[in-house]
Design a protein around this motif. Structure first.
Motif: not given
Length: 348
Positions: A81-109
């Motif tokens: 579409v004529g753009g460029m997403d420069m945030s993909v690396g940060a979003v992937a890193g956010l996913g790592v943190s969210v996954a860890a918080q959900t399972m380790v901190i909040y003890n979810q499946i």
């Protein structure tokens, strides 16, 4: 008596002019050169290093590049579409943190963690869409801003420390959860001997290709990238489609984050930092495949494979890690030469 004059026309030469032959060769090099480079590098490493030819090594190579490739697919959509997403690396890193918080901190499946990570990626894409479509901020500047906001926010959420099973939290208590075995199989599992990340990468590549090349929506994205004003005059909702591209890019980046989280097995605060450059590189490299001069899914996939071949081959040869950056940069420059040479010839 007059001599008889020949009425036969002189025979035309069947040999093409030298200039025409050179032009054909040049077009062939531009169109197939990048594929030939990939094949040549593969054969070089395969013939010079026995370990490179092993099936386990090849599968590990694809597994290694799967994250960058998936993020690169999102970048490819935004480039369409004529753009460029420069945030993909940060979003992937956010996913790592969210996954860890959900399972380790909040003890979810693991299922809850997967849904939380995908939702976080979609929200990041919506933020980019808001900045770009509604507030009219240029794509690259908006996504760079989002990148820094996400990187800072995830550090604030975890007090700047990585999340590991059994860690002591800020209130003095021990984190009750852990990464579940089912979640870890996202990266460490196999199906019929094929690593799960490779299957995810392959499935998403096919899906993205069908979407971009075989549906009306994909053709509309390319039309917007080519001439947004003409697309708007044709009745296309340019803003909605651009927003869609960035939301999908955010979701794809979060899928890469899921694989990274399962690979690392903890909430590493630096995760995803190095993935941005590789994702952008494979997407840009992909524009040169078959001389198309535009973002395309199969080109991005081949670009990821090439990066994997270079990284694995140089590692097996024992070369220092910093030489990989030089070689990858040289390949990127070569790909851009192929791509932009083709583009200039079309507009000439």
């Amino acid at each position: 008596m007059t001599s008889t004059q020949s009425t036969e026309a002189p025979a035309k030469s069947t040999t093409p002019p030298t200039g025409a032959t050179a032009l054909r060769v040049q077009n062939a090099v531009i169109k197939y050169g990048f594929i030939l480079v990939t094949v040549a590098l593969f054969l070089y490493f395969a013939l010079s290093e026995g370990a490179f030819r092993e099936s386990a090594t090849l599968l590990d190579t694809l597994r290694y590049v799967s994250v960058a490739a998936i993020l690169g697919l999102g970048v490819t959509l935004t480039m369409a579409v004529g753009g460029m997403d420069m945030s993909v690396g940060a979003v992937a890193g956010l996913g790592v943190s969210v996954a860890a918080q959900t399972m380790v901190i909040y003890n979810q499946i693991g299922t809850v963690a997967i849904l939380a990570v995908l939702a976080a990626g979609a929200l990041a894409g919506l933020l980019n869409a808001l900045l770009i479509v509604v507030l009219k901020i240029p794509d690259m500047l908006a996504t760079l801003g989002t990148m820094f906001v996400i990187q800072g926010s995830k550090l604030i959420l975890v007090d700047g420390q990585s999340i590991t099973p059994g860690m002591t939290r800020s209130d003095g208590t021990t984190a009750p959860g852990r990464f579940t075995e089912g979640f870890l199989r996202i990266d460490r599992g196999t199906v019929l001997g094929i690593p799960v990340p490779v299957l995810i990468f392959g499935g998403l590549t096919v899906a993205a290709w069908v979407f971009l090349a075989r549906t009306r929506w994909g053709r509309v994205l390319y039309a917007i990238g080519a001439n947004p004003e003409a697309a708007r005059l044709a009745g296309i909702r340019v803003g909605a489609y651009r927003a869609l591209a960035y939301v999908v890019s955010g979701v794809l980046a979060s899928v890469g984050g899921l694989i990274l989280a399962a690979r690392i097995g903890q909430g590493d605060v630096s995760a995803g930092t190095s993935q941005l450059l590789e994702a952008v590189a494979v997407a840009l490299v992909g524009t040169s495949v078959l001389g198309r001069g535009r973002p395309n899914v199969w080109g991005t996939a081949l670009g990821a494979v090439l990066i994997g071949i270079i990284t694995t081959g140089l590692t097996i040869k024992g070369l220092p890690y910093y030489t990989q950056d030089v070689v990858e940069g040289a390949v990127l420059i070569l790909a851009l030469v192929f791509s932009f040479t083709r583009s200039e010839r079309r507009t000439a």
